[in-house]
Design a protein around this motif. Structure first.
Motif, PDB file in Angstrom:
ATOM      1  N   ALA A 181     130.364  37.055  19.449  1.00  0.00           N
ATOM      2  CA  ALA A 181     130.908  37.711  20.485  1.00  0.00           C
ATOM      3  C   ALA A 181     130.630  36.905  21.821  1.00  0.00           C
ATOM      4  O   ALA A 181     131.496  36.868  22.554  1.00  0.00           O
ATOM      5  CB  ALA A 181     129.740  38.986  20.785  1.00  0.00           C
ATOM      6  N   TYR A 182     129.545  36.046  21.946  1.00  0.00           N
ATOM      7  CA  TYR A 182     129.630  34.901  23.131  1.00  0.00           C
ATOM      8  C   TYR A 182     130.775  34.165  23.136  1.00  0.00           C
ATOM      9  O   TYR A 182     131.283  33.702  24.078  1.00  0.00           O
ATOM     10  CB  TYR A 182     128.227  34.247  22.869  1.00  0.00           C
ATOM     11  N   LEU A 183     131.214  33.565  21.924  1.00  0.00           N
ATOM     12  CA  LEU A 183     132.213  32.716  21.931  1.00  0.00           C
ATOM     13  C   LEU A 183     133.609  33.393  22.076  1.00  0.00           C
ATOM     14  O   LEU A 183     134.403  32.681  22.625  1.00  0.00           O
ATOM     15  CB  LEU A 183     132.211  32.174  20.332  1.00  0.00           C
ATOM     16  N   ALA A 184     133.589  34.602  21.752  1.00  0.00           N
ATOM     17  CA  ALA A 184     134.939  35.373  21.935  1.00  0.00           C
ATOM     18  C   ALA A 184     135.179  35.546  23.380  1.00  0.00           C
ATOM     19  O   ALA A 184     136.348  35.610  23.914  1.00  0.00           O
ATOM     20  CB  ALA A 184     135.023  36.772  21.070  1.00  0.00           C
ATOM     21  N   GLU A 185     133.933  35.705  24.211  1.00  0.00           N
ATOM     22  CA  GLU A 185     133.944  35.945  25.551  1.00  0.00           C
ATOM     23  C   GLU A 185     134.134  34.536  26.425  1.00  0.00           C
ATOM     24  O   GLU A 185     134.828  34.417  27.445  1.00  0.00           O
ATOM     25  CB  GLU A 185     132.820  36.827  26.171  1.00  0.00           C
ATOM     26  N   GLU A 186     133.686  33.879  26.059  1.00  0.00           N
ATOM     27  CA  GLU A 186     133.434  32.301  26.723  1.00  0.00           C
ATOM     28  C   GLU A 186     134.291  31.344  26.554  1.00  0.00           C
ATOM     29  O   GLU A 186     134.359  30.231  27.128  1.00  0.00           O
ATOM     30  CB  GLU A 186     132.031  31.994  26.631  1.00  0.00           C
ATOM     31  N   VAL A 187     135.175  31.418  25.068  1.00  0.00           N
ATOM     32  CA  VAL A 187     135.906  30.376  24.843  1.00  0.00           C
ATOM     33  C   VAL A 187     137.269  30.966  24.792  1.00  0.00           C
ATOM     34  O   VAL A 187     137.570  31.891  24.445  1.00  0.00           O
ATOM     35  CB  VAL A 187     135.507  29.901  23.314  1.00  0.00           C
ATOM     36  N   ARG A 188     138.252  29.919  25.042  1.00  0.00           N
ATOM     37  CA  ARG A 188     139.581  30.137  25.379  1.00  0.00           C
ATOM     38  C   ARG A 188     140.077  30.545  23.464  1.00  0.00           C
ATOM     39  O   ARG A 188     139.750  30.127  22.708  1.00  0.00           O
ATOM     40  CB  ARG A 188     140.743  28.981  25.562  1.00  0.00           C
ATOM     41  N   PRO A 189     141.186  31.440  23.550  1.00  0.00           N
ATOM     42  CA  PRO A 189     141.440  31.956  22.308  1.00  0.00           C
ATOM     43  C   PRO A 189     142.054  30.871  21.264  1.00  0.00           C
ATOM     44  O   PRO A 189     141.328  31.131  20.267  1.00  0.00           O
ATOM     45  CB  PRO A 189     142.745  32.986  22.791  1.00  0.00           C
ATOM     46  N   ARG A 190     142.615  30.084  21.903  1.00  0.00           N
ATOM     47  CA  ARG A 190     143.182  29.013  20.970  1.00  0.00           C
ATOM     48  C   ARG A 190     142.114  27.963  20.200  1.00  0.00           C
ATOM     49  O   ARG A 190     142.410  27.420  19.349  1.00  0.00           O
ATOM     50  CB  ARG A 190     144.195  27.990  21.606  1.00  0.00           C
ATOM     51  N   ALA A 191     140.962  27.958  20.887  1.00  0.00           N
ATOM     52  CA  ALA A 191     139.855  27.209  20.404  1.00  0.00           C
ATOM     53  C   ALA A 191     138.982  27.972  19.722  1.00  0.00           C
ATOM     54  O   ALA A 191     137.928  27.412  19.178  1.00  0.00           O
ATOM     55  CB  ALA A 191     139.399  26.507  21.530  1.00  0.00           C
TER      56      ALA A 191
END
Length: 429
Positions: free
Chosen positions: A149-159
């Motif tokens: 969930a942290y990654l889904a919020e803090e990282v751009r979708p393509r990455a």
């Protein structure tokens, strides 16, 4: 020259459309950007600690069976209790992360898990050992769902697929290093010292994780009200794509849990007769999982999500069949293929859950992790029971049935996508 001096109307100038506002810059993390490497390394370390602790007894089961005088199916509960505790508590922990923040919950979970890890070596009986492992698994439940969930919020979708792949790669490194370390340490000083060393290693990972992970910049606190939580869970479980992804994760993990719970018994027995340290070193094949997880994004770009699932299932099946040989080389090659297929499938399914969920991402990820670790518990116990009843071929049979389930679900998803494309515009599903 002014409009008045030229005779031009001032009305045109007054009512000319204002320039369109520029789109807001995307401040989320991206490869090469500030904070991305720190974030990636921090979550990589969290993945290392999680899998090293969660599966710290798996390579030691023959020694645990010997000390406590129990069968493989009984000793396997030291693995199944940990994964089962995680599966039961991952949803409540995800709710806490929605309210108090991903980083806070991950930090607290690691702190409790490593503390219990330092107590595990002192377990006086198999019952106490299983109980401690269940508590440890419940504590670790705050990591997987909160991390994705942290990654889904803090990282751009393509990455996102690549970022989650790196976290999963940390899982593979943790699983590998934990088993190798415990194997060689246990050969010299026994299984208790071995799991104690893993506890100390996890303490270092936990401290580094907390120091490195950037503070969340895009988190919005949610509600802890049961009605809201149950409504979110109901929404996710009513989504056919999410249900398929949950089942695929569980089935892949059933294969993996069964194979790696039993493999130590097989390789220490005849015709192999390997020493405990050598058996631990077999887990170097986890490096293959590190590569396949971190490259999952490129596989999806070339083959699509369902194409990658077919490839992962086929690779896993080939590995299971090769492992039936009574020669060490084909068995090792089989483990390589099983590991590569599993980690690729897991990374793709996990990232697809995060991208599919439009709200309550922590709960969506938690449901995936719950299914995933239920699969691990089922694989550990059923795989060990099958081994006790029919030898290695029994464990392989369980794995092949699970892969058949993956393929069947993926075929159903392909048909559903084709049907949907006829009645509505093509979507990412």
């Amino acid at each position: 020259m002014s409009p008045a001096s030229t005779g031009a109307s001032t009305t045109v100038a007054a009512h000319a459309p204002s320039p369109a506002p520029e789109p807001a810059a995307d401040t989320r993390l991206a490869p090469g950007g500030p904070g991305y490497r720190r974030m990636s390394f921090a979550l990589f370390l969290a993945g290392v600690a999680t899998f090293a602790l969660l599966y710290s007894t798996q390579a030691l089961l023959p020694l645990i069976s010997g000390e406590f005088g129990v069968a493989a199916s009984d000793a396997s509960w030291t693995v199944a209790a940990a994964t089962g505790g995680l599966a039961l508590f991952v949803l409540p922990m995800s709710a806490l992360s929605e309210r108090f923040g991903r980083r806070t919950v991950m930090t607290a979970s690691l702190a409790v898990a490593v503390s219990v890890g330092l107590l595990v070596p002192f377990a006086p009986s198999i019952g106490a050992l299983v109980a401690l492992r269940a508590v440890q698994g419940a504590a670790l439940a705050g990591l997987p769902a909160s991390a994705t969930a942290y990654l889904a919020e803090e990282v751009r979708p393509r990455a996102l697929v690549t970022a989650i792949g790196l976290f999963v790669a940390g899982n593979s490194v943790g699983g590998m290093s934990g088993r190798i370390i415990t194997g060689w340490v246990a050969q010299e000083w026994g299984w208790r010292i071995a799991v104690g060393v893993i506890g100390v290693l996890a303490v270092g990972c936990a401290v580094a994780f907390r120091l490195l992970l950037p503070a969340p910049a895009h988190f919005t606190a949610g509600s802890l009200r049961p009605r809201v939580l149950f409504g979110t869970v109901r929404d996710h479980l009513s989504d056919p794509l999410l249900r398929r992804l949950y089942a695929i994760g569980a089935l892949f993990m059933t294969v993996f849990g069964g194979v790696y719970t039993v493999i130590g018994y097989r390789l220490t027995a005849q015709p192999f007769g390997l020493a405990q340290g050598v058996v631990g070193s077999i887990f170097l094949v986890y490096l293959v999982g590190t590569v396949s997880a971190s490259t999952a994004g490129r596989l999806v770009d070339r083959l699509g999500r369902r194409g990658t699932f077919y490839l992962a299932g086929g690779t896993t099946t080939a590995g299971l069949l090769l492992s039936l040989a009574d020669s060490l080389v084909p068995v090792l090659l089989g483990l390589v293929l099983i590991t590569a297929g599993f980690f690729a499938g897991h990374a793709v399914a996990s990232s697809a859950v995060s991208r599919t969920a439009t709200h309550g991402r922590a709960q969506a990820s938690a449901l995936y992790q719950s299914s995933y670790y239920i699969g691990s518990s089922v694989g550990s116990t059923v795989g060990a029971m099958a081994f006790h009843a029919g030898g290695w071929s029994g464990t392989v049979g369980v794995g092949l049935l699970a892969v058949l389930g993956v393929v069947t679900i993926t075929v159903a998803g392909t048909r559903a996508a084709r049907t949907a494309s006829v009645t509505e515009p093509a979507t990412a599903r």
